[in-house]
Design a protein around this motif. Structure first.
Motif, PDB file in Angstrom:
ATOM      1  N   HIS A  16       1.293  -1.244  -0.202  1.00 58.45           N
ATOM      2  CA  HIS A  16      -0.162  -0.079   0.036  1.00 58.45           C
ATOM      3  C   HIS A  16       0.782   1.269  -0.204  1.00 58.45           C
ATOM      4  N   HIS A  17       2.543   1.117   0.787  1.00 59.56           N
ATOM      5  CA  HIS A  17       3.023   2.850   0.064  1.00 59.56           C
ATOM      6  C   HIS A  17       3.825   2.472  -1.097  1.00 59.56           C
ATOM      7  N   LEU A  18       3.864   1.291  -1.513  1.00 61.99           N
ATOM      8  CA  LEU A  18       4.784   1.255  -2.859  1.00 61.99           C
ATOM      9  C   LEU A  18       5.782   1.371  -1.930  1.00 61.99           C
ATOM     10  N   LEU A  19       6.503   0.316  -1.778  1.00 68.40           N
ATOM     11  CA  LEU A  19       7.966   0.544  -1.241  1.00 68.40           C
ATOM     12  C   LEU A  19       9.047  -0.165  -1.328  1.00 68.40           C
ATOM     13  N   TYR A  20       8.214  -0.996  -2.260  1.00 67.52           N
ATOM     14  CA  TYR A  20       9.379  -2.721  -2.108  1.00 67.52           C
ATOM     15  C   TYR A  20      10.268  -2.320  -4.082  1.00 67.52           C
ATOM     16  N   GLN A  21      10.852  -3.184  -3.423  1.00 63.02           N
ATOM     17  CA  GLN A  21      12.133  -2.798  -4.413  1.00 63.02           C
ATOM     18  C   GLN A  21      12.726  -3.899  -5.829  1.00 63.02           C
ATOM     19  N   THR A  22      11.431  -3.119  -6.996  1.00 63.54           N
ATOM     20  CA  THR A  22      10.864  -4.692  -7.341  1.00 63.54           C
ATOM     21  C   THR A  22      11.691  -5.680  -8.105  1.00 63.54           C
ATOM     22  N   PRO A  23      12.696  -4.954  -8.520  1.00 60.67           N
ATOM     23  CA  PRO A  23      13.817  -6.465  -9.096  1.00 60.67           C
ATOM     24  C   PRO A  23      14.656  -7.444  -8.472  1.00 60.67           C
ATOM     25  N   VAL A  24      14.113  -7.087  -6.866  1.00 64.39           N
ATOM     26  CA  VAL A  24      14.434  -8.469  -6.158  1.00 64.39           C
ATOM     27  C   VAL A  24      13.628  -8.554  -5.074  1.00 64.39           C
ATOM     28  N   GLU A  25      12.623  -7.753  -5.172  1.00 64.84           N
ATOM     29  CA  GLU A  25      11.630  -8.583  -4.040  1.00 64.84           C
ATOM     30  C   GLU A  25       9.942  -7.633  -4.241  1.00 64.84           C
ATOM     31  N   PRO A  26       8.547  -7.403  -4.180  1.00 62.90           N
ATOM     32  CA  PRO A  26       8.184  -9.576  -2.920  1.00 62.90           C
ATOM     33  C   PRO A  26       8.737 -10.670  -3.787  1.00 62.90           C
ATOM     34  N   VAL A  27       9.364 -11.589  -2.263  1.00 62.21           N
ATOM     35  CA  VAL A  27       9.089 -13.151  -2.999  1.00 62.21           C
ATOM     36  C   VAL A  27       8.228 -13.715  -2.161  1.00 62.21           C
ATOM     37  N   PHE A  28       6.876 -14.374  -2.911  1.00 63.34           N
ATOM     38  CA  PHE A  28       5.866 -15.000  -2.585  1.00 63.34           C
ATOM     39  C   PHE A  28       6.019 -16.647  -2.472  1.00 63.34           C
ATOM     40  N   ASP A  29       6.711 -16.769  -1.344  1.00 66.38           N
ATOM     41  CA  ASP A  29       7.337 -18.384  -1.901  1.00 66.38           C
ATOM     42  C   ASP A  29       6.472 -18.825  -0.142  1.00 66.38           C
ATOM     43  N   ALA A  30       6.562 -19.964  -0.119  1.00 68.07           N
ATOM     44  CA  ALA A  30       6.394 -21.294   0.375  1.00 68.07           C
ATOM     45  C   ALA A  30       6.790 -20.405   2.221  1.00 68.07           C
ATOM     46  N   GLU A  31       7.297 -20.165   2.443  1.00 68.29           N
ATOM     47  CA  GLU A  31       7.529 -19.499   3.494  1.00 68.29           C
ATOM     48  C   GLU A  31       6.524 -17.928   3.692  1.00 68.29           C
TER      49      GLU A  31
ATOM     50  N   TYR B 293      -0.005  -2.060  -8.732  1.00 71.78           N
ATOM     51  CA  TYR B 293       0.754  -2.260  -7.335  1.00 71.78           C
ATOM     52  C   TYR B 293       0.407  -3.595  -6.201  1.00 71.78           C
ATOM     53  N   PHE B 294      -1.014  -3.618  -7.191  1.00 71.38           N
ATOM     54  CA  PHE B 294      -1.953  -4.571  -5.412  1.00 71.38           C
ATOM     55  C   PHE B 294      -1.313  -5.791  -6.470  1.00 71.38           C
ATOM     56  N   ARG B 295      -1.591  -5.954  -7.761  1.00 78.16           N
ATOM     57  CA  ARG B 295      -1.198  -6.724  -8.128  1.00 78.16           C
ATOM     58  C   ARG B 295      -0.225  -7.458  -8.559  1.00 78.16           C
TER      59      ARG B 295
ATOM     60  N   ARG C 191      -8.928   9.643  -3.203  1.00 77.91           N
ATOM     61  CA  ARG C 191      -8.322   9.281  -3.739  1.00 77.91           C
ATOM     62  C   ARG C 191      -8.028   7.221  -3.159  1.00 77.91           C
ATOM     63  N   TRP C 192      -7.671   7.367  -2.204  1.00 80.36           N
ATOM     64  CA  TRP C 192      -7.532   5.689  -1.553  1.00 80.36           C
ATOM     65  C   TRP C 192      -8.961   4.677  -1.860  1.00 80.36           C
ATOM     66  N   ALA C 193     -10.115   4.993  -1.372  1.00 82.23           N
ATOM     67  CA  ALA C 193     -10.945   4.890  -2.126  1.00 82.23           C
ATOM     68  C   ALA C 193     -11.279   4.453  -3.321  1.00 82.23           C
ATOM     69  N   ASP C 194     -10.706   5.572  -4.058  1.00 84.28           N
ATOM     70  CA  ASP C 194     -11.149   4.640  -5.357  1.00 84.28           C
ATOM     71  C   ASP C 194     -10.015   3.929  -6.315  1.00 84.28           C
ATOM     72  N   ALA C 195      -8.920   3.870  -5.136  1.00 81.10           N
ATOM     73  CA  ALA C 195      -8.209   3.366  -5.156  1.00 81.10           C
ATOM     74  C   ALA C 195      -8.575   1.664  -5.320  1.00 81.10           C
ATOM     75  N   PHE C 196      -9.259   1.680  -4.503  1.00 82.17           N
ATOM     76  CA  PHE C 196      -9.980   0.395  -3.535  1.00 82.17           C
ATOM     77  C   PHE C 196     -10.558  -0.126  -4.536  1.00 82.17           C
ATOM     78  N   ILE C 197     -11.328   0.867  -5.215  1.00 79.74           N
ATOM     79  CA  ILE C 197     -12.412   0.906  -5.698  1.00 79.74           C
ATOM     80  C   ILE C 197     -12.012   0.199  -7.742  1.00 79.74           C
ATOM     81  N   GLY C 198     -11.225   1.069  -7.329  1.00 81.89           N
ATOM     82  CA  GLY C 198      -9.937   0.521  -9.324  1.00 81.89           C
ATOM     83  C   GLY C 198      -9.257  -1.196  -9.018  1.00 81.89           C
ATOM     84  N   CYS C 199      -9.699  -1.737  -7.958  1.00 77.62           N
ATOM     85  CA  CYS C 199      -8.813  -3.204  -7.762  1.00 77.62           C
ATOM     86  C   CYS C 199     -10.011  -3.553  -7.768  1.00 77.62           C
TER      87      CYS C 199
END
Length: 463
Positions: free
Chosen positions: A101-116, A181-183, A209-217
């Protein structure tokens, strides 16, 4: 399925949040010491006398209090397994949902959605289910339940299955990520989060703005928001409390100490933040250094009072960020400081009275988050300021929606632009600064915490 405890339960207004209004510390001699919390939610909920607050036991003292049956009226603290809570709170809520929600990821290396991640997600589900079951047990017939924030995004849907008779609201205190980004989240998890919140009759946000983003998702992923109504409630500052508290003796003492650190006749740039990645403290310090380079006339004439209170220090990335703030402040002082002038006065120990003293002293306030649901500091400074304060405000703060017209607005990534905004703030005429501060304070207090909560409750009950 309706909870077997529901018929005898009587609570008509229930609130659920990770952190409750009270916490307990366990002494070496086995005694429990209770401490009341603060903040906008605690203040807002004081508007309703007859309510039940359901929260998690956050530490050993809280858990011991639950086991001993110690507590206070109107609060039910849940002793969720410490490992489950750690996975849900640090593993998912603070290390995944907050980052999305705060757009904080360094996307070349994170996130990694694995078994953990999947293991921790199961804990997040367990944690949310514990809240849903407790609320189902405690709520009287047709009661109103207000669920708070990203920690409890699954609760509305779970509670709806247990108690279809309830009026359920969910409030997001963070921004909401734009759909692309949510995706980043795995498809099934993204859908589960949205359906969780859409279990509520009403989902509310701090800004349009945040409400519209939620509706968009919801529109992109689910085809719409279904029967859930969407609301906006911009939490404001508590003017009466702030003005009264900021003139108590301890604040005056802190002001005298700060004046001595600043030195006679110098202007001040103030920031008060947790060392939270989204608060953008490091770029703020870079901007201050750029100001001293581009406008050397400010050397010896201005001091940056920076309060950076450590946050989430059980996460390595936050430890590193706090260290980076301290290192950069030291570098600036080493490069520019003189015997009689310390360019950056940095404090890392949380002290509310000292924060209020800084608000009163500030000539300029720097609020430059990368992204922020609201940012109450931006609203509090104009209310407390003694002589008027120019507000340098990120356009990515929720507060921008209400305060942007009278603030000096910056792109939080633009260090050079922020340095020039600080220069503009410091050179603003007294009359203009006073006029802007007055208008900022009016906008900042338009929806004080108690009214903010009552408005949500009324909207939920109206159906």
């Amino acid at each position: 399925m309706v909870s077997e405890h529901a018929p005898s339960a009587t609570a008509q207004v229930l609130v659920a949040s990770n952190r409750g209004p009270v916490s307990y510390t366990l002494g070496e001699d086995g005694t429990l010491d209770a401490k009341r919390g603060g903040g906008g939610l605690v203040s807002g909920l004081s508007a309703v006398d007859d309510k039940l607050w359901v929260c998690a036991a956050l530490g050993d003292g809280d858990r011991e209090a639950v086991r001993r049956g110690v507590g206070e009226a109107g609060v039910r603290m849940l002793d969720i397994d410490a490992g489950v809570h750690a996975d849900a709170y640090n593993g998912i809520a603070n290390s995944v949902l907050w980052f999305v929600h705060h757009l904080l990821y360094q996307t070349p290396v994170e996130p990694v959605f694995d078994a953990e991640f999947r293991r921790q997600w199961a804990s997040y589900e367990t944690y949310n289910r514990a809240f849903a079951e407790a609320l189902a047990e405690e709520a009287g017939p047709g009661a109103s339940v207000l669920v708070q924030d990203y920690h409890l995004a699954l609760v509305p849907g779970m509670l709806r299955e247990l108690r279809p008779d309830l009026r359920i609201g969910h409030f997001s205190h963070t921004p909401w990520a734009p759909v692309d980004y949510f995706r980043l989240l795995p498809d099934d998890i993204a859908e589960q989060l949205l359906r969780g919140i859409l279990g509520a009759d009403r989902a509310a946000f701090l800004t349009r703005r945040w409400a519209d983003a939620f509706i968009g998702c919801c529109t992109e992923i689910l085809g719409g928001t279904g029967r859930t109504r969407i609301g906006v409630h911009g939490l404001g500052a508590d003017a009466d409390f702030l003005r009264r508290r900021s003139h108590e003796a301890d604040v005056d003492e802190r002001m005298a100490a700060l004046r001595e650190q600043v030195g006679e006749g110098r202007k001040t740039i103030v920031r008060v933040d947790r060392t939270e990645l989204s608060k953008n403290i490091v770029r703020g310090l870079h901007a201050y250094r750029a100001l001293l380079d581009a406008h050397p006339e400010w050397r010896e004439r201005v001091v940056h009072i920076a309060f950076a209170y450590p946050s989430r220090q059980d996460l390595t990335v936050y430890q590193d960020y706090t260290a980076a703030v301290q290192t950069l402040a030291t570098e600036i002082n080493g490069a520019y400081g003189t015997e009689s002038w310390t360019p950056v006065v940095l404090h890392v120990k949380d002290d509310f009275a000292r924060s209020l003293a800084a608000y009163r002293l500030a000539d300029a306030a720097l609020v430059n988050p990368i992204r922020d649901g609201m940012n109450l500091v931006a609203k509090e400074v104009p209310v407390v300021s003694d002589h008027g304060c120019a507000l340098v405000l990120s356009r990515e703060a929720g507060a921008y929606e209400e305060l942007g017209e009278d603030a000096i607005v910056v792109n939080p990534y633009d260090v050079t632009g922020t340095a020039e905004a600080l220069h503009e703030a410091l050179t603003m005429s007294g009359d203009e600064r006073s006029g802007r501060t007055k208008r900022l304070a009016e906008a900042a207090t338009a929806l004080p915490p108690q009214q903010w909560f009552l408005d949500q409750l009324e909207a939920l009950r109206q159906g």
